[in-house]
Design a protein around this motif. Structure first.
Motif, PDB file in Angstrom:
ATOM      1  N   ARG A  38       0.395  -1.443  -0.242  1.00  0.00           N
ATOM      2  CA  ARG A  38      -0.117  -0.346  -0.204  1.00  0.00           C
ATOM      3  C   ARG A  38       1.198   1.558  -0.318  1.00  0.00           C
ATOM      4  O   ARG A  38       2.205   1.583   0.409  1.00  0.00           O
ATOM      5  N   ARG A  45       6.250   2.627  -1.327  1.00  0.00           N
ATOM      6  CA  ARG A  45       5.032   1.659  -0.896  1.00  0.00           C
ATOM      7  C   ARG A  45       5.757   1.069   0.817  1.00  0.00           C
ATOM      8  O   ARG A  45       6.496   0.168   0.646  1.00  0.00           O
ATOM      9  N   VAL A  93      -3.367   4.144  -1.467  1.00  0.00           N
ATOM     10  CA  VAL A  93      -3.693   3.287  -2.403  1.00  0.00           C
ATOM     11  C   VAL A  93      -2.959   1.352  -2.399  1.00  0.00           C
ATOM     12  O   VAL A  93      -2.406   1.529  -2.058  1.00  0.00           O
ATOM     13  N   TYR A  94      -3.666   0.335  -2.686  1.00  0.00           N
ATOM     14  CA  TYR A  94      -3.499  -1.297  -2.584  1.00  0.00           C
ATOM     15  C   TYR A  94      -2.808  -1.784  -3.824  1.00  0.00           C
ATOM     16  O   TYR A  94      -3.683  -1.306  -4.955  1.00  0.00           O
ATOM     17  N   TYR A  95      -1.421  -1.671  -3.815  1.00  0.00           N
ATOM     18  CA  TYR A  95      -0.770  -2.538  -4.742  1.00  0.00           C
ATOM     19  C   TYR A  95      -1.226  -3.944  -5.033  1.00  0.00           C
ATOM     20  O   TYR A  95      -1.009  -4.753  -3.346  1.00  0.00           O
ATOM     21  N   TRP A 114       3.343  -5.512 -11.889  1.00  0.00           N
ATOM     22  CA  TRP A 114       2.391  -4.859 -10.507  1.00  0.00           C
ATOM     23  C   TRP A 114       1.177  -4.392 -11.015  1.00  0.00           C
ATOM     24  O   TRP A 114       0.949  -4.152 -12.538  1.00  0.00           O
ATOM     25  N   GLY A 117      -3.050  -0.658  -9.232  1.00  0.00           N
ATOM     26  CA  GLY A 117      -4.079  -0.049  -8.148  1.00  0.00           C
ATOM     27  C   GLY A 117      -5.489   0.159  -7.293  1.00  0.00           C
ATOM     28  O   GLY A 117      -6.097   0.384  -8.635  1.00  0.00           O
TER      29      GLY A 117
END
Length: 124
Positions: A38, A45, A93-95, A114, A117
């Motif tokens: 996140r 990150r 923001v969650y990745y 990746w 997000g």
């Protein structure tokens, strides 16, 4: 090439739960390590959780580790993050990320793939 697409984020209230999903395409990720990170603006990150190809899990983010569960469905090629008792400080923001090394590493540099997000916002 691997494509990752996150979903499930949104605006919730303190104490609510959310389940994030990450759908993978391009190849089967059964032998890949996968993780959630996140990020908030202006900060690095942050590692949230990882799951290795055999299902072993690692959790980071001490403020969150007791409230999240990472899981994967290799048949559906999907990664999940169940988040409970959400707090305003979980806003980020969650990745989703995938690594060919398969071990569920906590370092962002270990992940070659990746998603774009998904925003999680927790209101107080």
């Amino acid at each position: 090439q691997v494509q990752l697409v996150e979903s499930g984020g949104g605006l919730v209230q303190t104490g609510d739960s959310l389940r994030l999903s990450c759908a993978a395409s391009g190849r089967a990720l059964v032998s890949y390590g996968m993780a959630w990170f996140r990020q908030v603006p202006g900060k690095e990150r942050e590692f949230v959780a990882a799951v290795g190809w055999r299902g072993s899990t690692t959790y980071g983010a001490d403020s969150m580790k007791d409230r999240v569960t990472i899981s994967r469905d290799n048949v559906k090629n999907t990664l999940f993050l169940q988040m409970n008792i959400l707090k305003p400080e979980d806003t980020a923001v969650y990745y989703c990320a995938a690594s060919r090394f398969g071990l569920g590493n906590s370092a962002p540099s270990a992940y070659a793939y990746w998603g774009q997000g998904t925003q999680v916002t927790v209101s107080s």
